[in-house]
Design an enzyme around this catalytic site. Structure first.
Site, PDB file in Angstrom:
ATOM      1  N   TYR A 180     -11.176  24.105 -11.555  1.00  0.00           N
ATOM      2  CA  TYR A 180     -10.778  23.440 -10.305  1.00  0.00           C
ATOM      3  C   TYR A 180     -10.620  24.483  -9.196  1.00  0.00           C
ATOM      4  O   TYR A 180     -11.115  24.306  -8.090  1.00  0.00           O
ATOM      5  CB  TYR A 180      -9.472  22.661 -10.516  1.00  0.00           C
ATOM      6  CG  TYR A 180      -9.042  21.885  -9.301  1.00  0.00           C
ATOM      7  CD1 TYR A 180      -9.462  20.577  -9.100  1.00  0.00           C
ATOM      8  CD2 TYR A 180      -8.225  22.471  -8.333  1.00  0.00           C
ATOM      9  CE1 TYR A 180      -9.077  19.865  -7.977  1.00  0.00           C
ATOM     10  CE2 TYR A 180      -7.837  21.768  -7.212  1.00  0.00           C
ATOM     11  CZ  TYR A 180      -8.271  20.473  -7.033  1.00  0.00           C
ATOM     12  OH  TYR A 180      -7.898  19.772  -5.916  1.00  0.00           O
ATOM     13  N   HIS A 226     -12.939  25.098  -5.690  1.00  0.00           N
ATOM     14  CA  HIS A 226     -12.356  25.091  -4.352  1.00  0.00           C
ATOM     15  C   HIS A 226     -12.500  26.451  -3.665  1.00  0.00           C
ATOM     16  O   HIS A 226     -12.614  26.511  -2.445  1.00  0.00           O
ATOM     17  CB  HIS A 226     -10.905  24.617  -4.404  1.00  0.00           C
ATOM     18  CG  HIS A 226     -10.811  23.127  -4.474  1.00  0.00           C
ATOM     19  ND1 HIS A 226     -11.030  22.436  -5.649  1.00  0.00           N
ATOM     20  CD2 HIS A 226     -10.561  22.201  -3.522  1.00  0.00           C
ATOM     21  CE1 HIS A 226     -10.912  21.144  -5.412  1.00  0.00           C
ATOM     22  NE2 HIS A 226     -10.632  20.971  -4.129  1.00  0.00           N
ATOM     23  N   TYR A 270      -4.581  22.384   5.414  1.00  0.00           N
ATOM     24  CA  TYR A 270      -4.712  21.675   4.149  1.00  0.00           C
ATOM     25  C   TYR A 270      -4.522  22.660   3.000  1.00  0.00           C
ATOM     26  O   TYR A 270      -5.232  23.646   2.900  1.00  0.00           O
ATOM     27  CB  TYR A 270      -6.095  21.031   4.093  1.00  0.00           C
ATOM     28  CG  TYR A 270      -6.397  20.110   2.933  1.00  0.00           C
ATOM     29  CD1 TYR A 270      -5.455  19.769   1.977  1.00  0.00           C
ATOM     30  CD2 TYR A 270      -7.654  19.562   2.807  1.00  0.00           C
ATOM     31  CE1 TYR A 270      -5.754  18.920   0.941  1.00  0.00           C
ATOM     32  CE2 TYR A 270      -7.975  18.701   1.760  1.00  0.00           C
ATOM     33  CZ  TYR A 270      -7.022  18.380   0.828  1.00  0.00           C
ATOM     34  OH  TYR A 270      -7.335  17.537  -0.208  1.00  0.00           O
ATOM     35  N   TRP A 330     -19.116  15.453  -3.059  1.00  0.00           N
ATOM     36  CA  TRP A 330     -18.035  16.319  -3.544  1.00  0.00           C
ATOM     37  C   TRP A 330     -17.256  15.618  -4.654  1.00  0.00           C
ATOM     38  O   TRP A 330     -16.937  16.207  -5.676  1.00  0.00           O
ATOM     39  CB  TRP A 330     -17.117  16.723  -2.391  1.00  0.00           C
ATOM     40  CG  TRP A 330     -15.967  17.574  -2.829  1.00  0.00           C
ATOM     41  CD1 TRP A 330     -14.673  17.174  -3.007  1.00  0.00           C
ATOM     42  CD2 TRP A 330     -15.992  18.967  -3.176  1.00  0.00           C
ATOM     43  NE1 TRP A 330     -13.896  18.224  -3.423  1.00  0.00           N
ATOM     44  CE2 TRP A 330     -14.690  19.341  -3.541  1.00  0.00           C
ATOM     45  CE3 TRP A 330     -17.002  19.923  -3.214  1.00  0.00           C
ATOM     46  CZ2 TRP A 330     -14.357  20.633  -3.934  1.00  0.00           C
ATOM     47  CZ3 TRP A 330     -16.670  21.213  -3.605  1.00  0.00           C
ATOM     48  CH2 TRP A 330     -15.360  21.563  -3.962  1.00  0.00           C
TER      49      TRP A 330
END
EC number: 5.1.3.32
Length: 107
Positions: A21, A25, A44, A79
């Site tokens: 993960y 990213h 974010y 995505w």
């Protein structure tokens, strides 16, 4: 971003995929980062609780932010498909999210 709305939510990464993960990213597609920004998302961050696999997202949204436009965008859907093998998802491959209610804030 003036008059931004703080938004917080949780998601869940599948057990054993925490490192993957982060890698995905770290390599976020530049065109996706641009789309998020152009859609009204800024500041974010996503945090991981390593014991539970719970992801905590926090972001600022412009007052005109339209979630439905972003969620129907082909790049966003691409995505979600890319991430669907390592996260808990809905039938359309969007991540399962739980909105959080703000109970305290200090600038």
């Amino acid at each position: 971003m003036e008059n931004a709305i703080r938004n917080a939510f949780t998601m869940k990464v599948k057990s054993g995929f925490e490192t993957e993960y982060k890698i995905r990213h770290d390599q976020i597609w530049p065109e996706l980062a641009a789309l998020l920004s152009e859609s009204g998302i800024c500041d974010y961050s996503i945090f991981l609780d390593e014991e539970t696999g719970i992801l905590f997202g926090v972001q600022k949204l412009s007052t005109g932010f339209d979630r439905s436009q972003l969620s129907s965008h082909p790049l966003m859907r691409k995505w979600w498909n890319h991430m669907s093998d390592i996260m808990e998802t809905n039938p359309d491959n969007s991540p399962k999210t739980n909105s959080l209610k703000e109970v305290f804030h200090l600038d």
